[in-house]
Design an enzyme around this catalytic site. Structure first.
Site, PDB file in Angstrom:
ATOM      1  N   GLU A 268      12.889 -13.080 -22.842  1.00  0.00           N
ATOM      2  CA  GLU A 268      12.463 -13.087 -21.573  1.00  0.00           C
ATOM      3  C   GLU A 268      10.978 -12.318 -21.360  1.00  0.00           C
ATOM      4  O   GLU A 268      11.014 -11.489 -20.696  1.00  0.00           O
ATOM      5  CB  GLU A 268      13.311 -12.478 -20.429  1.00  0.00           C
ATOM      6  N   TYR A 311       3.874   4.204 -11.496  1.00  0.00           N
ATOM      7  CA  TYR A 311       4.522   4.714 -12.488  1.00  0.00           C
ATOM      8  C   TYR A 311       3.678   5.788 -13.385  1.00  0.00           C
ATOM      9  O   TYR A 311       4.185   6.345 -14.364  1.00  0.00           O
ATOM     10  CB  TYR A 311       4.879   3.518 -13.671  1.00  0.00           C
ATOM     11  N   CYS A 338      -5.199   5.828   2.075  1.00  0.00           N
ATOM     12  CA  CYS A 338      -4.647   6.989   2.519  1.00  0.00           C
ATOM     13  C   CYS A 338      -3.680   7.518   2.068  1.00  0.00           C
ATOM     14  O   CYS A 338      -2.506   7.728   2.580  1.00  0.00           O
ATOM     15  CB  CYS A 338      -4.998   6.932   3.946  1.00  0.00           C
TER      16      CYS A 338
HETATM   17  C1  PLP Z   1      11.002  -7.531 -15.818  1.00  0.00           C
HETATM   18  C2  PLP Z   1      12.339  -8.396 -16.727  1.00  0.00           C
HETATM   19  C3  PLP Z   1      11.531  -8.765 -18.026  1.00  0.00           C
HETATM   20  C4  PLP Z   1      10.361  -8.746 -18.438  1.00  0.00           C
HETATM   21  O1  PLP Z   1       9.890  -7.485 -19.049  1.00  0.00           O
HETATM   22  P1  PLP Z   1       8.665  -7.365 -19.993  1.00  0.00           P
HETATM   23  O2  PLP Z   1       8.561  -5.948 -20.099  1.00  0.00           O
HETATM   24  O3  PLP Z   1       7.649  -7.538 -19.034  1.00  0.00           O
HETATM   25  O4  PLP Z   1       8.678  -8.271 -21.054  1.00  0.00           O
HETATM   26  C5  PLP Z   1      12.786  -9.599 -18.800  1.00  0.00           C
HETATM   27  N1  PLP Z   1      13.866  -9.690 -18.396  1.00  0.00           N
HETATM   28  C6  PLP Z   1      14.469  -9.116 -17.120  1.00  0.00           C
HETATM   29  C7  PLP Z   1      15.847  -9.346 -16.803  1.00  0.00           C
HETATM   30  C8  PLP Z   1      13.550  -8.346 -16.294  1.00  0.00           C
HETATM   31  O5  PLP Z   1      14.102  -7.549 -15.150  1.00  0.00           O
END
Ligand code: PLP
Length: 404
Positions: A268, A311, A338
């Site tokens: 992902e 962050y 602001c």
């Molecule tokens: C945010 C997220 C990602 C992506 O993370 P990256 O650091 O952008 O690769 C993948 N899986 C889940 C469940 C997330 O919450």
């Protein structure tokens, strides 16, 4: 993306052309760079051809999602809205996974009706909710369970998700308990073990630890998973100091893992696909001189690009036109909002800047436009996608009337 004759240029489009045509602040993406990143990602893991689900929350622009779809990726979504936009971008529902700790009943109903690849569940209560919906529809729903592997991703604490004190996933004991329950259910199919330990991870070792945890758990439970979803998190080189994620090593440890288990890997990725494909152009409104430092007040702010305020993330700032007249002076690049945290960066060496000059905030493709807000009733910026000399507007600047 580089300087040509001291002017920053994306593909074959010089940014001086863009600032003549468009107002600032504006997000500019390179189509070529996006495609290159997707191909590099695929090539890194080609020996086991994973399912790659782009993390929609990192960038949810419809046109970007469609470009990503055309290059073969699926989507990882975390809300009904993201699922809707992923489908609208043309992504096949069998390439969509749904994560998140607080999916509501209407969101789950929608996902079940759309027959997506997997709902990655993060609690026992959620499993019961999914089961009750599945039962009412007399359907069998494909489920993943997200494990919290208690692994330190060694990234900034605000984007770490895989430690036991983080809200994400379930611990090993609960995982075993839930998996037994799912196995015995007539309405649920246990198909996937999922993890995602955090973001902007530059070292492969946290992933190694995570895989060791998975290995032990699978051995212990003797469960068979059709899919192992390893999440995203691969970091990019924001500081330009050549600290790059070692894809070769990560590929190798996954290949070793797959010698024991015959599962399909899901990734992902968000940031690693889209992070370094965009810049934000901003114009200097005023320069406020101060005894110790000058405030460079630009027309972009934390509502347009929130990562530094949210962050403390550092993004390089460079001039649109290079003059090479460097001065040793402290510049504080700030926005007009602001809030004291509405600040992008402090530098102690930069070229001499003047009011009305343009600057570029680098690597804003991930968690940039998707995090933009209307704070201070500021319209969200336009977004353009550059392909060679062609400039496509992929999101229009919001109009104040529409917000008000
Ligand atoms: C945010 C997220 C990602 C992506 O993370 P990256 O650091 O952008 O690769 C993948 N899986 C889940 C469940 C997330 O919450």
């Amino acid at each position: 993306m580089k300087y040509i004759n001291n002017i920053f240029t994306i593909e074959k489009s010089s940014l001086t052309k863009i600032i003549k045509k468009f107002e600032t602040p504006i997000f500019c993406y390179s189509e070529k760079k996006i495609i290159e990143n997707i191909n590099n990602f695929k090539n890194s893991f080609k020996s086991f051809s994973p399912i790659i689900c782009f993390s929609t929350k990192s960038n949810s622009n419809l046109k970007i999602l469609n470009l990503i779809k055309r290059n073969g990726l699926g989507a990882d979504v975390v809300s009904k809205g993201e699922l809707m936009i992923a489908l609208k971008a043309g992504i096949n529902s069998k390439k969509i996974v749904f994560s998140g700790v607080g999916k509501t009943r209407p969101e789950l109903i929608y996902a079940i009706d759309k027959n997506i690849l997997l709902i990655n569940s993060e609690s026992k209560s959620e499993i019961l909710e999914i089961e009750s919906i599945a039962k009412s529809k007399n359907k069998k729903v494909d489920i993943g369970i997200r494990l919290n592997p208690n692994t330190d991703a060694q990234t900034i604490k605000q984007i770490s998700t895989g430690k036991k004190e983080n809200k994400f996933g379930v611990n090993e004991k609960t995982f075993i308990e839930i998996s037994k329950y799912v196995k015995s259910s007539k309405f649920l199919n246990l198909k996937c073990l999922s993890v995602h330990i955090g973001s902007q991870i530059l070292d492969y070792k946290p992933y190694q630890k995570m895989l060791n945890v998975l290995d032990k758990l699978i051995k212990k439970t003797k469960l068979n998973f059709e899919y192992i979803d390893l999440g995203g998190g691969m970091g990019i080189d924001y500081n330009k100091d050549n600290k790059k994620f070692n894809y070769r090593k990560y590929n190798q440890i996954i290949k070793n893992f797959l010698k024991k288990y015959n599962s399909k890997i899901i990734f992902e990725p968000g940031r690693s696909i889209i992070g370094d494909t965009a810049i934000l152009i901003s114009k200097i409104i005023y320069i406020k001189e101060n005894s110790k430092k000058d405030f460079i007040i630009v027309d972009a702010a934390m509502n347009d690009f929130m990562r530094p305020a949210l962050y403390g993330a550092e993004h390089k700032i460079i001039p649109l036109k290079k003059t090479n007249k460097m001065i040793n002076k402290i510049y504080d690049f700030v926005g007009p909002i602001c809030e004291t945290t509405d600040k992008f960066l402090t530098t102690n060496k930069f070229q001499k800047l003047n009011e009305k000059d343009y600057i570029i905030i680098c690597d804003v493709g991930a968690y940039g436009s998707s995090l933009a807000s209307n704070y201070n009733i500021r319209p969200k910026p336009a977004e353009i996608l550059i392909k060679g000399t062609k400039i496509n507007i992929i999101k229009k600047r919001q109009k104040l009337q529409d917000i008000i």
